[in-house]
Enzyme design. Structure first.
Site, PDB file in Angstrom:
ATOM      1  N   LYS A  55       2.482  44.329 102.717  1.00 22.42           N
ATOM      2  CA  LYS A  55       3.354  45.256 103.449  1.00 22.42           C
ATOM      3  C   LYS A  55       4.792  44.753 103.592  1.00 22.42           C
ATOM      4  O   LYS A  55       5.702  45.543 103.831  1.00 22.42           O
ATOM      5  CB  LYS A  55       2.759  45.578 104.814  1.00 22.42           C
ATOM      6  N   SER A  80      -1.114  49.356 113.186  1.00 25.22           N
ATOM      7  CA  SER A  80      -2.184  48.572 113.806  1.00 25.22           C
ATOM      8  C   SER A  80      -1.964  47.096 113.525  1.00 25.22           C
ATOM      9  O   SER A  80      -2.696  46.262 114.004  1.00 25.22           O
ATOM     10  CB  SER A  80      -3.542  49.018 113.267  1.00 25.22           C
ATOM     11  N   ASP A 174      -8.092  46.832  81.842  1.00 22.71           N
ATOM     12  CA  ASP A 174      -8.934  48.016  81.639  1.00 22.71           C
ATOM     13  C   ASP A 174      -9.135  48.788  82.935  1.00 22.71           C
ATOM     14  O   ASP A 174      -9.324  50.007  82.922  1.00 22.71           O
ATOM     15  CB  ASP A 174     -10.307  47.583  81.096  1.00 22.71           C
ATOM     16  N   GLY A 184      -0.008  53.903 100.321  1.00 18.13           N
ATOM     17  CA  GLY A 184       1.251  53.306  99.874  1.00 18.13           C
ATOM     18  C   GLY A 184       1.027  52.289  98.762  1.00 18.13           C
ATOM     19  O   GLY A 184       1.690  52.327  97.723  1.00 18.13           O
ATOM     20  N   GLU A 206     -11.718  52.841  99.633  1.00 19.34           N
ATOM     21  CA  GLU A 206     -11.691  53.080 101.077  1.00 19.34           C
ATOM     22  C   GLU A 206     -12.985  52.602 101.713  1.00 19.34           C
ATOM     23  O   GLU A 206     -14.017  52.517 101.047  1.00 19.34           O
ATOM     24  CB  GLU A 206     -11.631  54.591 101.353  1.00 19.34           C
ATOM     25  N   GLY A 210     -14.365  55.869 106.404  1.00 21.04           N
ATOM     26  CA  GLY A 210     -13.036  56.498 106.404  1.00 21.04           C
ATOM     27  C   GLY A 210     -12.662  56.995 105.034  1.00 21.04           C
ATOM     28  O   GLY A 210     -11.667  56.571 104.456  1.00 21.04           O
ATOM     29  N   ASP A 212     -11.389  59.652 103.822  1.00 19.85           N
ATOM     30  CA  ASP A 212     -10.520  60.842 103.818  1.00 19.85           C
ATOM     31  C   ASP A 212      -9.824  61.063 102.476  1.00 19.85           C
ATOM     32  O   ASP A 212      -9.679  62.196 102.023  1.00 19.85           O
ATOM     33  CB  ASP A 212      -9.473  60.741 104.937  1.00 19.85           C
ATOM     34  N   LYS A 275     -12.125  29.652  98.708  1.00 16.17           N
ATOM     35  CA  LYS A 275     -11.448  28.961  99.830  1.00 16.17           C
ATOM     36  C   LYS A 275     -10.282  29.779 100.374  1.00 16.17           C
ATOM     37  O   LYS A 275      -9.221  29.250 100.693  1.00 16.17           O
ATOM     38  CB  LYS A 275     -10.951  27.568  99.398  1.00 16.17           C
ATOM     39  N   SER A 306      -5.166  42.815  99.571  1.00 17.37           N
ATOM     40  CA  SER A 306      -3.999  43.362 100.264  1.00 17.37           C
ATOM     41  C   SER A 306      -3.465  42.460 101.368  1.00 17.37           C
ATOM     42  O   SER A 306      -2.262  42.473 101.645  1.00 17.37           O
ATOM     43  CB  SER A 306      -4.333  44.748 100.823  1.00 17.37           C
TER      44      SER A 306
END
Ligand SMILES: *Cc1c(COP(=O)(O)O)cnc(C)c1O
Length: 323
Positions: A55, A80, A174, A184, A206, A210, A212, A275, A306
């Protein structure tokens, strides 16, 4: 109020802005994983990014594009956790005042980090209050610039630079698995993937609770669900973004879902074998790749982690639980 859809050129421009400021995160492989999946898996480790998640890329890109007057007035965002930290850190680097709406039950580590970067934090209830509306209202009252967590051209273009680095390092893939909340990271990654490796299959992942975006993808229009209850706190979005969904519809091949138990399994794999501390949401992509193993044999597979921001007590509790 749709903005023009961003393109791969915007991802390249974001990469230029982030050069020397964001970390070029490592791409790791695990022999155990490659043998287990009978594939070559390239793991892009955004858990090692500044503030611990991808982010930072989108937040910094969006703030770096503000003009002098906007910078002086300041920015407001809601999150959050990781977007809050991303905006707070970017604001500190660029010397911009920042106000963040964060849920009362946000991870204490994320809360402390955001405050540590010098941002003003205001609490809200994630199950009953509309943080987006609150942030936009404050923006209007005080003349601040609202920085959305995903549904914004500059934010998603910045997020796409992680996948861009991955392709520039390893070449064609691939398949690419991307963690998915509001889209995003997925939409930015898709812009990079289509440009750098046109035949690569692109999958968003997802939490099952959730789904959606999966519902929206199947239906061809955005579906809103109640705030999902899942350990993947970075993917508790009730609805995919408008801009991100346009890109996802056009460029992404499918949306997968995984259970919280599968996330814990992937989290344990990262901890034990590689690790690495990876937060539950960051485990979505690997969990889906493991689930899809039979269709990935012999392939070159990208997995984007992420983020890695999780309280250690929570981390230990999840690793030793048997969900
Ligand atoms: C925000 C976040 C996501 C989801 O990203 P979107 O761009 O909203 O889809 C996934 N993982 C982590 C760690 C995050 O912070």
């Amino acid at each position: 109020m749709l903005q023009a859809l961003p393109t791969f050129d915007d991802v390249l421009a974001a990469a230029a802005r982030l050069k020397g400021i964001a970390h070029k995160t490592p791409v790791l492989q695990s022999t155990t994983l490659n043998e287990q999946l009978h594939a070559q898996v390239f793991i892009k480790c955004e858990n090692f990014q500044r503030m611990g998640a991808f982010k930072f890329r989108g937040g910094f890109n969006a703030l770096a594009k503000l003009n002098a007057a906007q910078r002086q007035a300041g920015v407001v965002a809601y999150s959050s956790g990781n977007h809050a930290q991303a905006v707070a850190l970017s604001a500190r680097i660029l010397n911009i005042p920042a106000t963040l709406f964060m849920p009362h039950d946000a991870s204490p580590a994320k809360l402390a980090a955001t405050q540590g970067y010098g941002a003003k934090v205001i609490g809200y209830d994630r199950y009953s209050e509309d943080a987006s509306a609150k942030a936009m209202q404050l923006a209007q009252e005080k003349g601040l610039t609202f920085i959305p967590p995903f549904d914004h051209a500059d934010v998603l273009a910045g997020q796409g630079t992680a996948a861009l680095e991955l392709f520039d390092e390893v070449g064609d893939l691939d398949a690419l698995f991307v963690c998915l909340g509001g889209g995003g990271l997925l939409s930015g990654s898709a812009l990079a993937a289509r440009a750098r490796s046109p035949l690569c299959k692109i999958y968003g992942v997802e939490p099952e609770a959730g789904n959606d975006t999966q519902q929206s993808f199947r239906k061809g229009e955005r579906v809103k669900i109640p705030t999902p209850v899942t350990i993947a706190d970075g993917a508790q979005t009730p609805m995919v973004g408008a801009i991100t969904f346009e890109i996802i519809k056009a460029l992404v091949d499918d949306i997968h879902t995984v259970t919280d138990a599968q996330l814990i399994e992937a989290m344990r794999f990262y901890a034990e074998r590689m690790k690495m501390v990876v937060e539950p949401t960051g485990c979505l992509s690997l969990a889906a790749a493991i689930q899809a193993a039979s269709s990935l044999k012999g392939q070159r597979v990208g997995v984007i982690i992420s983020g890695g921001n999780v309280d250690l007590a929570r981390f230990a509790q999840l690793l030793t639980s048997s969900l």
